[in-house]
Design an enzyme around this catalytic site. Sequence first.
Site, PDB file in Angstrom:
ATOM      1  N   MET A 117      63.070 110.779 103.389  1.00 42.85           N
ATOM      2  CA  MET A 117      62.656 111.834 104.322  1.00 42.85           C
ATOM      3  C   MET A 117      63.855 112.600 104.868  1.00 42.85           C
ATOM      4  O   MET A 117      63.763 113.807 105.124  1.00 42.85           O
ATOM      5  CB  MET A 117      61.836 111.253 105.484  1.00 42.85           C
ATOM      6  CG  MET A 117      60.496 110.673 105.075  1.00 42.85           C
ATOM      7  SD  MET A 117      59.548 111.659 103.895  1.00 42.85           S
ATOM      8  CE  MET A 117      59.364 113.202 104.783  1.00 42.85           C
ATOM      9  N   ASP A 132      65.822 132.561 107.602  1.00 47.06           N
ATOM     10  CA  ASP A 132      66.020 133.195 108.910  1.00 47.06           C
ATOM     11  C   ASP A 132      67.120 134.253 108.871  1.00 47.06           C
ATOM     12  O   ASP A 132      66.969 135.347 109.418  1.00 47.06           O
ATOM     13  CB  ASP A 132      66.384 132.128 109.950  1.00 47.06           C
ATOM     14  CG  ASP A 132      66.704 132.743 111.308  1.00 47.06           C
ATOM     15  OD1 ASP A 132      65.907 133.579 111.774  1.00 47.06           O
ATOM     16  OD2 ASP A 132      67.732 132.393 111.904  1.00 47.06           O
TER      17      ASP A 132
END
Lengths: 163, 163, 163, 163, 163, 163
Positions: A117, A132
């Site tokens: 993860m 972004d």
Amino acid sequence: MELSHFDDMGNAHMVDVSEKEVTKRSAVATGIIEMQRETLQVILDKKISKGDVLTVAQTAGISAVKRTWELIPLCHIVMIRNVEITFDTCSGEESENKGIIKVTCTIRGEDKTGFEMEALTGVSVTLLTIYDMCKAIDRGMEIKNIRLEYKDGGKSGRFTRGK
Amino acid sequence: MELSHFDDMGNAHMVDVSEKEVTKRSAVATGIIEMQRETLQVILDKKISKGDVLTVAQTAGISAVKRTWELIPLCHIVMIRNVEITFDTCSGEESENKGIIKVTCTIRGEDKTGFEMEALTGVSVTLLTIYDMCKAIDRGMEIKNIRLEYKDGGKSGRFTRGK
Amino acid sequence: MELSHFDDMGNAHMVDVSEKEVTKRSAVATGIIEMQRETLQVILDKKISKGDVLTVAQTAGISAVKRTWELIPLCHIVMIRNVEITFDTCSGEESENKGIIKVTCTIRGEDKTGFEMEALTGVSVTLLTIYDMCKAIDRGMEIKNIRLEYKDGGKSGRFTRGK
Amino acid sequence: MELSHFDDMGNAHMVDVSEKEVTKRSAVATGIIEMQRETLQVILDKKISKGDVLTVAQTAGISAVKRTWELIPLCHIVMIRNVEITFDTCSGEESENKGIIKVTCTIRGEDKTGFEMEALTGVSVTLLTIYDMCKAIDRGMEIKNIRLEYKDGGKSGRFTRGK
Amino acid sequence: MELSHFDDMGNAHMVDVSEKEVTKRSAVATGIIEMQRETLQVILDKKISKGDVLTVAQTAGISAVKRTWELIPLCHIVMIRNVEITFDTCSGEESENKGIIKVTCTIRGEDKTGFEMEALTGVSVTLLTIYDMCKAIDRGMEIKNIRLEYKDGGKSGRFTRGK
Amino acid sequence: MELSHFDDMGNAHMVDVSEKEVTKRSAVATGIIEMQRETLQVILDKKISKGDVLTVAQTAGISAVKRTWELIPLCHIVMIRNVEITFDTCSGEESENKGIIKVTCTIRGEDKTGFEMEALTGVSVTLLTIYDMCKAIDRGMEIKNIRLEYKDGGKSGRFTRGK
């Protein structure tokens, strides 16, 4: 006062790894972001007005790896000893004239549970940061193919994607 | 002591939005996770041992939306008034016998800057949480097609993907 | 049950700014880190093994500005609209043959309370990150002269250091 | 590829407050911790080895108020303008010879949604910090009666407990 | 699809400490804040309206030590077993009639990597919190001389400043 | 410049556990929230508009356990290997016609210090989340009886409440 046992809800829990061994572990994940060729060129020329895209994205990705347990509710806090985030780029025929940045995140350390993860989170936040910083010039970018490539260590042993 | 101006580094900065208007804004992003059909069935039957996958993932996604500015270095803290995360699933012929969960994250609020990154971050962390909860039975799952579908509000106006 | 009022402890509280006006505000802080001339040269040549020092430090500083209220117990969450972190360097006679990096952090936004702490926190964490990335080659570096240079907006008006 | 709508899970969502007005709001919550009389005396005499219990607890409580939205998944980030945490103590007959510290947390600000959760979170973390600092001498302490006493502002108007 | 290796960016990475030994380690850092003599007197008399300055600052400093890895991008999460933050003050001739508070932060624990950054971060945030609590009466305060005094443990061994 | 030792403030510090052994440890805490019978029924019927209350609360509680050291200033970061949060409910005569949800949080792991605060924090945030999700229909709910039931491991050995 007697309390009836309550039993029919989701029962989310953080898996018990108490009895597992601390072993050396590693995990590698990758993912890509697809954009206009021109956008990739502006990144490589370091002309994005928000700054040096890849270094900022890498810094964000490394920071996010350490916060995986804050983001993913059932993840354990783990002892990470090394994080590497690298980039490959491509903008020729083989990518159908799209610009592509591939992110690879490699984690090493030792713990009772693995780092899958952490590697996947590192890839995801690196890609989101690229989005972004470039969205003012290319809102149609797409994040794709985030996957575990490899993990080693622990009872379940080695995993290599596609094998 | 005279200091030479230093000028040749990346110059990352948080874009100045001081002079922009506070307007109503919204953003919608989507993404999918592809898995074995059997894995999807186990999720829908709420038989994953870690708990009710979709509710935990949704909770994680909503929490992550609020932390976007912590994860993405150049994002502003924004005033979010509503977060919705919904799921669609598919496991028939049209998905080549894979199991697919599609996540849609919708953000509403008012601010001087938009919520694209919040919607994309919500989708990403929701998908990562699904991966985490199911990885014990299906390590080959893949996260795909994270993209902005729609955004409205602000000077740059409306964006609809594919238009 | 009667409770005696307890009154003789520290009484820390977050100051009430409810009745103040939301006004445009700005703040500028600076600070320096002093190091061996050779260390500065390695930074400017981008030869530090941990990466591009100034871009990473800038990214860390901007991220820290947004977390000021998490670090400083009595600070309010404020609406920051712009963060700029810039560097000046010096390594000649005027700095006594030390290498010096000066960090300037400028904050703009509008709120009921000012951004002094945000500017000072941005400077501090930028400097700490430079220290971290270079400490393997120069453990004796020193962080100095962190101070507010300027702030404007709000009832107390303009402040310019040394005036 | 057609996706069937998925509809039978928990549907957690952050309530939409877009259309609500920004109004002045306040909230007051209280709670108590019950301990041995001797424990309370040691706190009041500032003889706990970990430090000045009430000031540390107050600092922790104020910090936690600002992080309520990080802890409670469906809470909004809100504009808090004032936090006060105060203590009352009691150790006589009226408390059955137990030592009692009552914590009151008052929040003021303006937003589209109220501060009930912020006040309750402030009380809870203040009480937990008192427990932490004293547990070495009194592990049997109990936290009790955490409740909203008052809230004002917003469409649902004023609430006063017991009225 | 062939991806060209991308190689010319900053290459920030978290250093690999996998092969290092877990050893006992400690680090001591110091720093000062310089203010008007009168400001120091108000702090020592506990008359600052925001509360007991030094206890709040100490609490903030200890909390910040634990968050060093969140603030400094390339720092590892480490196992800290002890944090001490102490104060010395001075306001006589030897400080040129300024009021001075010196902060010392000592960290102990065991890990594969050292605690220098944790000690320096603890000092910095303690000093920033003092600034915050006193800025209403003395905006010209200056934070100075943040430096590592001592560290021990690990392959690079002992470091004592000035030796 | 001579600095007088400063000695009369609170002296908050994170207790030194360097010399303690890493041992297996566990802790169990409980707490209840008291509400209208009708409110409990709505929760059990999963009809609260904010979503599946108990799964969201459980997710929040597990996440909060991992952040205990961020909330409680003098707590250490510890290696938690398992978190279980379970619910019992009651709404008959034995609870005086109130609806009651009892939360039990169990922590297991190994460290130099115990998990009491983690268990108590898990209970508290789970209860606060239940309050948040139901407050629109029952603002008078009360959180009660948060206490340590059991802890084992470490030098101080086993503790069982009421024994």
